[in-house]
Design a protein around this motif. Structure first.
Motif, PDB file in Angstrom:
ATOM      1  N   ALA A   1      30.467  34.883  -9.254  1.00  0.00           N
ATOM      2  CA  ALA A   1      29.856  33.577  -9.461  1.00  0.00           C
ATOM      3  C   ALA A   1      30.553  32.535  -8.610  1.00  0.00           C
ATOM      4  O   ALA A   1      31.765  32.361  -8.707  1.00  0.00           O
ATOM      5  CB  ALA A   1      29.939  33.193 -10.939  1.00  0.00           C
ATOM      6  N   ASP A   2      29.796  31.849  -7.767  1.00  0.00           N
ATOM      7  CA  ASP A   2      30.307  30.723  -6.984  1.00  0.00           C
ATOM      8  C   ASP A   2      29.926  29.455  -7.741  1.00  0.00           C
ATOM      9  O   ASP A   2      28.818  28.939  -7.585  1.00  0.00           O
ATOM     10  CB  ASP A   2      29.685  30.742  -5.585  1.00  0.00           C
ATOM     11  CG  ASP A   2      30.240  29.644  -4.682  1.00  0.00           C
ATOM     12  OD1 ASP A   2      30.984  28.783  -5.186  1.00  0.00           O
ATOM     13  OD2 ASP A   2      29.925  29.657  -3.479  1.00  0.00           O
ATOM     14  N   ILE A   3      30.840  28.963  -8.573  1.00  0.00           N
ATOM     15  CA  ILE A   3      30.497  27.876  -9.487  1.00  0.00           C
ATOM     16  C   ILE A   3      30.186  26.575  -8.752  1.00  0.00           C
ATOM     17  O   ILE A   3      29.271  25.840  -9.156  1.00  0.00           O
ATOM     18  CB  ILE A   3      31.607  27.677 -10.547  1.00  0.00           C
ATOM     19  CG1 ILE A   3      31.127  26.739 -11.673  1.00  0.00           C
ATOM     20  CG2 ILE A   3      32.901  27.213  -9.925  1.00  0.00           C
ATOM     21  CD1 ILE A   3      32.034  26.734 -12.887  1.00  0.00           C
ATOM     22  N   ASP A   4      30.892  26.275  -7.668  1.00  0.00           N
ATOM     23  CA  ASP A   4      30.605  25.048  -6.928  1.00  0.00           C
ATOM     24  C   ASP A   4      29.433  25.219  -5.968  1.00  0.00           C
ATOM     25  O   ASP A   4      28.722  24.262  -5.676  1.00  0.00           O
ATOM     26  CB  ASP A   4      31.848  24.584  -6.154  1.00  0.00           C
ATOM     27  CG  ASP A   4      32.801  23.787  -7.032  1.00  0.00           C
ATOM     28  OD1 ASP A   4      32.555  23.707  -8.262  1.00  0.00           O
ATOM     29  OD2 ASP A   4      33.796  23.243  -6.504  1.00  0.00           O
ATOM     30  N   GLY A   5      29.235  26.414  -5.493  1.00  0.00           N
ATOM     31  CA  GLY A   5      28.095  26.687  -4.626  1.00  0.00           C
ATOM     32  C   GLY A   5      26.792  26.843  -5.393  1.00  0.00           C
ATOM     33  O   GLY A   5      25.705  26.804  -4.798  1.00  0.00           O
ATOM     34  N   GLY A   6      26.897  27.047  -6.708  1.00  0.00           N
ATOM     35  CA  GLY A   6      25.702  27.183  -7.541  1.00  0.00           C
ATOM     36  C   GLY A   6      24.932  28.467  -7.316  1.00  0.00           C
ATOM     37  O   GLY A   6      23.719  28.521  -7.524  1.00  0.00           O
TER      38      GLY A   6
END
Length: 304
Positions: A204-209
């Motif tokens: 999961a790329d939390i800042d990349g969404g």
């Protein structure tokens, strides 16, 4: 006639919404929530819960990171403190020997905690530099550990900036103390989970969404990054049907094709992480802000 058409359109809209979402009310049309099941609060006396992991018996262990504790919720419904002074543990995962492997971000280490609570530091740095803050992890069939290393400034750290440039995914081979970078093409990696067959892994790329899927190579390296789904996800997990559960604003569930099939509403500011366990391996456990929750599923977990 106009009223009849409006009624038909409204009925169709309601049916479509019920067919594509799961909620806390145990809707029988849900592809994942057991018929009649509702989200149940286990307890809400924590500061911030994280890192749920399931042992071979189905017991759940999770962290209350600000209070520096690991809690145990057993298959009979008993809640107890497993360990104090956990190195500010965040993500947890059980190895084959029944030890908890913990992302202990007080000193940005990986710990192995045996069933008696004895701690062994298994990794303390990357080429002499402190890691950003190991966050979440998954262990492969060889005992190798994949972990994410985003930077979240902690009030208990003396440093005010990272020592390592970039936020990456690492792999620690069994028996080694030196991790290697396996993914550096993500903005801020957070949740991570591998497929049961060991051939692929989700990050999961939390800042990349976004959620990405990688191929796991024979040497443990990751290749062939593929976009899987749009989601600003924190923790993630898989069930035995290949559905991916993504935490954040409640829990959003995607099927193996990356299509959204359900959403579980959670009455909390943030749902941080999730795992599947329990006596019959069919209960979804959620760590969400000050609370922990569970709900019965139609599917089963793959981690125990």
């Amino acid at each position: 006639m106009k009223h009849l058409k409006l009624y038909c359109l409204l009925s169709l809209f309601i049916f479509m919404c019920m067919s594509t979402s799961a909620n806390t009310g145990g809707d029988s049309t849900s592809p994942i929530i057991a018929d009649g099941a509702k989200l149940e609060l286990i307890a809400n006396n924590f500061a911030f819960t994280e890192g749920p992991a399931v042992d071979k018996a189905g017991n759940i262990f999770f962290t209350d990171q600000p209070n520096d504790k690991i809690w145990k919720y057993d298959v009979n419904g008993k809640l107890s403190v497993f360990l104090d002074r956990t190195g500010r543990s965040n993500g947890l995962y059980f190895d084959k020997k029944g030890n908890i492997i913990a992302c202990a971000d007080n000193q940005n280490e990986l710990w192995s905690i045996d069933p008696s609570g004895k701690v062994t530091v298994i990794m303390s740095d990357y080429k002499g530099q402190k890691l950003n803050g190991p966050n979440d992890l998954w262990i492969d069939a060889h005992g190798g550990i994949y972990f994410t290393d985003p930077y979240y400034q902690r009030d208990y750290w003396t440093r005010k900036k990272p020592e390592i440039e970039g936020q990456k995914v690492y792999y620690l081979k069994k028996g080694s103390k030196e991790p290697v970078i396996v993914a550096a093409d993500i903005v801020k990696p957070n949740g991570i989970v591998g497929a049961p067959d060991g051939k692929s892994i989700f990050v999961a790329d939390i800042d990349g969404g976004k959620i990405y899927k990688y191929t796991i190579d024979k040497d443990g390296a990751l290749s062939n990054q593929q976009f899987f789904a749009n989601s600003r996800a924190d923790g993630i997990t898989l069930d035995n049907q290949g559905n991916l559960y993504c935490c954040g604003n409640g829990v959003t569930v995607f099927n193996s094709k990356g299509e959204k099939i359900a959403h579980i509403d959670v009455p909390a500011k943030w749902t941080a992480n999730v795992c599947i366990g329990g006596k019959d391996n069919d209960e979804l456990f959620l760590t969400a802000s000050e609370g922990v929750y569970k709900v019965k599923l139609k599917v089963k977990g793959v981690e125990k």
